[in-house]
Scaffold this motif. Structure first.
Motif, short mmCIF file in Angstrom:
data_model
loop_
_atom_site.label_atom_id
_atom_site.label_comp_id
_atom_site.label_asym_id
_atom_site.label_seq_id
_atom_site.Cartn_x
_atom_site.Cartn_y
_atom_site.Cartn_z
N ILE A 115 0.87 -1.20 0.01
CA ILE A 115 0.02 0.06 -0.09
C ILE A 115 1.00 1.05 0.01
N SER A 116 0.68 2.20 -0.93
CA SER A 116 1.39 3.47 -1.10
C SER A 116 1.30 4.26 0.15
N PRO A 117 1.89 5.15 0.34
CA PRO A 117 1.66 6.47 1.47
C PRO A 117 0.53 7.05 1.15
N GLU A 118 0.15 7.33 -0.02
CA GLU A 118 -0.81 8.16 -0.58
C GLU A 118 -2.12 7.38 -0.07
N VAL A 119 -2.31 6.16 -0.42
CA VAL A 119 -3.23 5.52 -0.20
C VAL A 119 -3.55 5.25 1.53
N LYS A 120 -2.32 5.23 2.22
CA LYS A 120 -2.59 5.23 3.80
C LYS A 120 -2.97 6.66 4.28
N LYS A 121 -2.76 7.64 3.59
CA LYS A 121 -3.39 8.88 4.00
C LYS A 121 -4.74 8.96 3.89
N LEU A 122 -5.22 8.47 2.45
CA LEU A 122 -6.63 8.49 2.47
C LEU A 122 -7.35 7.52 3.23
N GLN A 123 -6.94 6.35 3.39
CA GLN A 123 -7.46 5.41 4.58
C GLN A 123 -7.73 6.25 6.02
N SER A 124 -6.61 7.11 6.32
CA SER A 124 -6.62 7.68 7.72
C SER A 124 -7.96 8.67 7.45
N ARG A 125 -7.75 9.47 6.35
CA ARG A 125 -8.84 10.36 6.39
C ARG A 125 -10.30 9.87 6.25
N LEU A 126 -10.60 8.74 5.81
CA LEU A 126 -11.78 8.13 5.33
C LEU A 126 -12.59 7.40 6.98
N LYS A 127 -11.31 7.15 7.76
CA LYS A 127 -11.84 6.69 9.25
C LYS A 127 -12.16 7.74 9.93
N ARG A 128 -11.72 8.96 9.89
CA ARG A 128 -12.28 10.27 10.42
C ARG A 128 -13.44 10.46 10.22
#
Length: 56
Positions: free
Chosen positions: A43-56
């Motif tokens: 998983i790329s860092p961009e996808v990890k950032k998106l996942q963390s935003r979606l969790k909020r």
């Protein structure tokens, strides 16, 4: 070999097989994915950032 000994051995094998199947059925399930730490090289860092935003 006597028939009573054969019966005893067969019953013991059936009990062992049943115990193994029940253990695997009721045992702790492994989570699919990248493990319990959440680290995954696929998983790329961009996808990890998106996942963390979606969790909020």
């Amino acid at each position: 070999m006597s028939s009573s000994l054969q019966t005893l051995i067969a019953v013991a094998l059936v009990l062992l097989a049943s115990a193994y199947l029940l253990r695997s059925w009721f045992g702790r399930k492994k989570k699919p994915g990248c493990g319990s730490t959440g680290e995954c090289g696929a998983i790329s860092p961009e996808v990890k950032k998106l996942q963390s935003r979606l969790k909020r």
